[in-house]
Design a protein around this motif. Structure first.
Motif, PDB file in Angstrom:
ATOM      1  N   ILE A  74      10.526  37.456 -25.868  1.00  0.00           N
ATOM      2  CA  ILE A  74      11.807  36.775 -25.840  1.00  0.00           C
ATOM      3  C   ILE A  74      12.938  37.796 -25.707  1.00  0.00           C
ATOM      4  N   THR A  75      13.891  37.510 -24.845  1.00  0.00           N
ATOM      5  CA  THR A  75      14.991  38.451 -24.627  1.00  0.00           C
ATOM      6  C   THR A  75      15.871  38.536 -25.866  1.00  0.00           C
ATOM      7  N   GLU A  76      16.590  39.643 -25.961  1.00  0.00           N
ATOM      8  CA  GLU A  76      17.477  39.808 -27.109  1.00  0.00           C
ATOM      9  C   GLU A  76      18.549  38.727 -27.119  1.00  0.00           C
ATOM     10  N   GLN A  77      19.079  38.381 -25.946  1.00  0.00           N
ATOM     11  CA  GLN A  77      20.117  37.359 -25.854  1.00  0.00           C
ATOM     12  C   GLN A  77      19.597  36.026 -26.386  1.00  0.00           C
ATOM     13  N   ARG A  78      18.357  35.683 -26.011  1.00  0.00           N
ATOM     14  CA  ARG A  78      17.783  34.417 -26.465  1.00  0.00           C
ATOM     15  C   ARG A  78      17.489  34.478 -27.958  1.00  0.00           C
ATOM     16  N   HIS A  79      17.009  35.615 -28.430  1.00  0.00           N
ATOM     17  CA  HIS A  79      16.707  35.746 -29.853  1.00  0.00           C
ATOM     18  C   HIS A  79      17.959  35.531 -30.698  1.00  0.00           C
ATOM     19  N   ASP A 134      26.535  41.201 -25.369  1.00  0.00           N
ATOM     20  CA  ASP A 134      26.426  42.536 -24.782  1.00  0.00           C
ATOM     21  C   ASP A 134      27.562  43.443 -25.251  1.00  0.00           C
ATOM     22  N   GLU A 135      28.710  42.847 -25.566  1.00  0.00           N
ATOM     23  CA  GLU A 135      29.854  43.624 -26.043  1.00  0.00           C
ATOM     24  C   GLU A 135      29.827  43.812 -27.564  1.00  0.00           C
ATOM     25  N   ILE A 136      29.005  43.027 -28.233  1.00  0.00           N
ATOM     26  CA  ILE A 136      28.977  43.048 -29.703  1.00  0.00           C
ATOM     27  C   ILE A 136      27.783  43.833 -30.247  1.00  0.00           C
ATOM     28  N   LYS A 137      26.704  43.896 -29.480  1.00  0.00           N
ATOM     29  CA  LYS A 137      25.437  44.399 -30.011  1.00  0.00           C
ATOM     30  C   LYS A 137      25.469  45.866 -30.419  1.00  0.00           C
ATOM     31  N   TYR A 138      26.557  46.561 -30.126  1.00  0.00           N
ATOM     32  CA  TYR A 138      26.676  47.948 -30.583  1.00  0.00           C
ATOM     33  C   TYR A 138      26.594  48.041 -32.104  1.00  0.00           C
ATOM     34  N   ILE A 139      26.891  46.961 -32.805  1.00  0.00           N
ATOM     35  CA  ILE A 139      26.845  46.985 -34.274  1.00  0.00           C
ATOM     36  C   ILE A 139      25.432  47.259 -34.780  1.00  0.00           C
ATOM     37  N   LYS A 140      24.415  47.006 -33.944  1.00  0.00           N
ATOM     38  CA  LYS A 140      23.028  47.276 -34.339  1.00  0.00           C
ATOM     39  C   LYS A 140      22.730  48.769 -34.423  1.00  0.00           C
ATOM     40  N   LEU A 141      23.585  49.579 -33.810  1.00  0.00           N
ATOM     41  CA  LEU A 141      23.337  51.016 -33.728  1.00  0.00           C
ATOM     42  C   LEU A 141      24.017  51.804 -34.839  1.00  0.00           C
ATOM     43  N   ASN A 142      24.702  51.121 -35.733  1.00  0.00           N
ATOM     44  CA  ASN A 142      25.422  51.782 -36.826  1.00  0.00           C
ATOM     45  C   ASN A 142      24.424  52.351 -37.831  1.00  0.00           C
ATOM     46  N   GLU A 143      24.242  53.678 -37.829  1.00  0.00           N
ATOM     47  CA  GLU A 143      23.253  54.316 -38.707  1.00  0.00           C
ATOM     48  C   GLU A 143      23.655  54.273 -40.174  1.00  0.00           C
ATOM     49  N   ASN A 144      24.924  54.041 -40.453  1.00  0.00           N
ATOM     50  CA  ASN A 144      25.379  54.004 -41.843  1.00  0.00           C
ATOM     51  C   ASN A 144      25.184  52.633 -42.483  1.00  0.00           C
ATOM     52  N   SER A 145      24.988  51.602 -41.674  1.00  0.00           N
ATOM     53  CA  SER A 145      24.775  50.248 -42.189  1.00  0.00           C
ATOM     54  C   SER A 145      23.284  49.977 -42.327  1.00  0.00           C
ATOM     55  N   MET A 146      22.862  49.617 -43.529  1.00  0.00           N
ATOM     56  CA  MET A 146      21.445  49.441 -43.816  1.00  0.00           C
ATOM     57  C   MET A 146      20.960  48.000 -43.652  1.00  0.00           C
ATOM     58  N   ILE A 147      21.870  47.053 -43.606  1.00  0.00           N
ATOM     59  CA  ILE A 147      21.488  45.652 -43.409  1.00  0.00           C
ATOM     60  C   ILE A 147      22.361  45.099 -42.296  1.00  0.00           C
ATOM     61  N   LYS A 148      21.840  45.131 -41.091  1.00  0.00           N
ATOM     62  CA  LYS A 148      22.609  44.715 -39.923  1.00  0.00           C
ATOM     63  C   LYS A 148      21.737  43.847 -39.027  1.00  0.00           C
ATOM     64  N   PRO A 149      22.326  43.182 -38.034  1.00  0.00           N
ATOM     65  CA  PRO A 149      21.536  42.311 -37.156  1.00  0.00           C
ATOM     66  C   PRO A 149      20.393  43.055 -36.489  1.00  0.00           C
ATOM     67  N   ASP A 150      19.231  42.423 -36.473  1.00  0.00           N
ATOM     68  CA  ASP A 150      18.046  43.001 -35.855  1.00  0.00           C
ATOM     69  C   ASP A 150      17.099  41.857 -35.527  1.00  0.00           C
ATOM     70  N   ARG A 151      16.006  42.160 -34.868  1.00  0.00           N
ATOM     71  CA  ARG A 151      15.023  41.137 -34.516  1.00  0.00           C
ATOM     72  C   ARG A 151      13.918  41.115 -35.561  1.00  0.00           C
ATOM     73  N   HIS A 152      13.709  39.964 -36.187  1.00  0.00           N
ATOM     74  CA  HIS A 152      12.684  39.823 -37.212  1.00  0.00           C
ATOM     75  C   HIS A 152      11.664  38.775 -36.780  1.00  0.00           C
ATOM     76  N   GLU A 153      10.430  38.971 -37.222  1.00  0.00           N
ATOM     77  CA  GLU A 153       9.324  38.146 -36.751  1.00  0.00           C
ATOM     78  C   GLU A 153       9.493  36.666 -37.091  1.00  0.00           C
ATOM     79  N   ASP A 154      10.188  36.372 -38.192  1.00  0.00           N
ATOM     80  CA  ASP A 154      10.348  34.966 -38.578  1.00  0.00           C
ATOM     81  C   ASP A 154      11.488  34.277 -37.835  1.00  0.00           C
ATOM     82  N   GLY A 155      12.098  34.959 -36.874  1.00  0.00           N
ATOM     83  CA  GLY A 155      13.142  34.352 -36.058  1.00  0.00           C
ATOM     84  C   GLY A 155      14.555  34.699 -36.483  1.00  0.00           C
ATOM     85  N   ARG A 156      14.714  35.207 -37.693  1.00  0.00           N
ATOM     86  CA  ARG A 156      16.063  35.517 -38.164  1.00  0.00           C
ATOM     87  C   ARG A 156      16.587  36.815 -37.553  1.00  0.00           C
TER      88      ARG A 156
END
Length: 557
Positions: free
Chosen positions: A16-21, A109-131
């Motif tokens: 599944i694509t990141e956009q769809r996820h 595509d303009e927002i997903k840079y927040i996933k790359l913040n190394e200082n944030s420990m709980i940020k948006p990501d792809r999880h197996e349960d769909g969240r």
């Protein structure tokens, strides 16, 4: 997992694509407050058939003029935390939520840079349960290793958090964080075209009565906005050379000198104030290292936990009833001498999957007694019943009493979880309990009465008093009103507004039965499993139809 068609055709399709996820997560999995791992609302509530396609349909419905002006209100759910201090969670009106989700999805595509913040420990990501957001997913071992690495060569550790983070977010600061203060001011003065961050600001305000101060706690949309804003603050601190980690709104920084630690806290606070936030002074501290990585009560509980391994061959064993009792006695004593009310929840979490039937029964009975004092423990009863064949004699009376007690204290979770346990285990709901629940005026608790089917008349009478009031008053009970509407117990309470009609047309149910499986769900799952765009048995590619096109095909089968 590969789709069946892709395996038959021998073609390997991408996941599944990141956009769809993101789209699926925001609608089907992270719309309501946390319902997995550490549950906040009972599992009888779900947005699983509120699919991206339904969200898109709702967003396209023209809004009444008054709604464009005043926005929407939301359902509030009181979740009791440590020392029974309530935390207000929110279930956003589906129309307002759809508008916000669509804007985030369109601009991911303009927002997903927040996933790359190394200082944030709980940020948006792809999880197996769909969240896309899980508040408690970090592995403890990784956290320990990271802390040891960050702290090497440092003499001090600064810790602080943001005072009322979600409630203090100023929505206009979203574009400040994305395009900068100066650019935002220029756009305001020149009245130029909206940037996507301006649109998110606008739609976020629409979810909460048009207010600029505070965002709802619960949906993943709010976490995304927090990460956008605090990510900008993290960037400024990182550029100044600070070594720190952030867990949502909780900061830990390792420093070589006391002065550096003071400077970190000062500069963090100054930067926060530019975004109209501030630190919680009561939770701000600087300690000299070395110090324990865990709080004292955590170490005490883990040390007191009986070993789960046998001496003979180091195999795992289950804890005895006596061990369970002694450990919980110890935890209660710890709880009385610490300001952190998470003690009992943590202690039971250490036990719950390490007991056999006899000790599970003791743990179960112990939790029932504790749940009278700490309603946040009720969901553990649900887990134990699911995993063990327990004697639940006497549970009916006790749970009814707990429900009444929580109705008097206006605790949403204490009422809702009690009713969920009664219904799930075919236990009687007392007449007085039902009356007290309705008198509490709590939307989620009253919704949890609906599956019993025994007090619909009284609930409709209550609902009619709400329908006669303003749009905001109705919004505060939108979930109850919608569930009554789907059961054909009331007419559409929002005259001239097609939102409820559209949801019902596509069989959306926010309290679905296990057997429910809507066409919208099937389409969404087919998209997620890449059933479109593959090759069929004749080696022809299957194009992806729109949801509306697919529905026509399904109806003609």
């Amino acid at each position: 997992m590969l789709s069946m068609l892709s395996m038959l055709s021998g073609r390997i399709v991408p996941p599944i694509t990141e956009q769809r996820h993101i789209y699926e997560a925001l609608t089907r999995h992270n719309y309501f407050p946390n319902q997995k791992s550490v549950s906040e609302i009972p599992p009888c509530f779900s947005s699983i058939n509120f699919t991206p396609e339904i969200c898109s349909l709702l967003s396209k419905i023209p809004e009444p003029v008054i709604r464009k002006k005043i926005g929407y209100d939301l359902v509030e759910y009181s979740s009791t935390r440590h020392n029974n201090i309530p935390r207000t969670l929110s279930l956003i009106h589906p129309k307002a939520y759809s508008l916000l989700v669509e804007k985030i999805h369109e601009n991911w595509d303009e927002i997903k840079y927040i996933k790359l913040n190394e200082n944030s420990m709980i940020k948006p990501d792809r999880h197996e349960d769909g969240r896309m957001v899980i508040m408690n997913y970090e592995d403890p071992e990784k956290k320990i290793l990271r802390s040891l690495e960050d702290g090497f060569g440092c003499k001090y550790r600064a810790h602080t958090d943001i005072s009322g983070c979600f409630n203090s977010i100023y929505t206009h600061s979203i574009p400040w964080a994305v395009i900068g203060f100066d650019e935002s001011k220029k756009k305001l003065e020149n009245r130029g075209p909206n940037h996507w961050s301006d649109d998110i600001d606008m739609f976020q305000r629409k979810t909460k009565r048009g207010e600029t101060q505070g965002i709802p706690i619960g949906p993943a949309t709010s976490t995304i906005i927090v990460e956008i804003i605090l990510g900008k603050i993290d960037e400024e601190l990182k550029n100044k050379g600070y070594v720190f980690r952030r867990y949502i709104d909780d900061y830990t920084c390792f420093c070589k000198t006391y002065e550096d630690a003071e400077k970190f806290i000062s500069e963090l606070n100054s930067t926060l104030m530019k975004f109209k936030m501030q630190l919680n002074l009561h939770k701000t501290s600087i300690v000299e290292l070395p110090r324990p990585l865990n709080d004292g009560w955590v170490s005490s509980l883990i040390s007191a936990l009986p070993t789960k391994f046998t001496a003979e061959n180091n195999s795992k064993r289950k804890l005895t009833s006596e061990e369970v009792t002694h450990f919980l006695d110890f935890a209660i004593d710890i709880n009385k001498h610490t300001a952190d009310g998470a003690v009992m929840k943590f202690a039971i979490g250490l036990l719950i999957y390490s007991v056999e039937k006899s000790s599970a029964q003791v743990l179960f009975n112990y939790i029932i007694n504790l749940a009278w004092h700490f309603p946040m423990l009720l969901n553990f009863l649900d887990t134990l019943i699911d995993n063990h064949d327990l004697d639940i004699t006497g549970l009916e009376k006790k749970i009814n009493l707990i429900a009444v007690e929580n109705s008097e204290k206006k605790r949403s979770d204490g009422m809702a979880w009690s009713l969920h346990i009664l219904k799930k285990n075919d236990l009687e709901l007392y007449e007085d309990t039902a009356k007290k629940i309705i008198q509490s005026n709590d939307c989620i608790a009253i919704c949890t009465l609906l599956p019993f089917g025994t007090h619909d008349h009284d609930i409709v009478i209550f609902a009619n008093t709400i329908i006669e009031k303003s749009a905001y008053d109705k919004d505060q009970y939108w979930l109850l009103l919608y569930q009554l509407f789907t059961k054909k117990l009331i007419e559409n309470p929002y005259q001239g507004d097609e939102c409820f009609n559209k949801l019902k047309e596509h069989n959306v149910n926010f309290m679905p039965d296990k057997s429910d499986y809507t066409k919208a769900e099937k389409y969404s799952n087919d998209v997620a499993n890449n059933l479109f765009g593959n090759l069929n048995s004749d080696n022809e590619e299957i194009p992806q139809p729109t949801y509306e096109e697919w529905l026509i095909t399904e109806e003609n089968k």
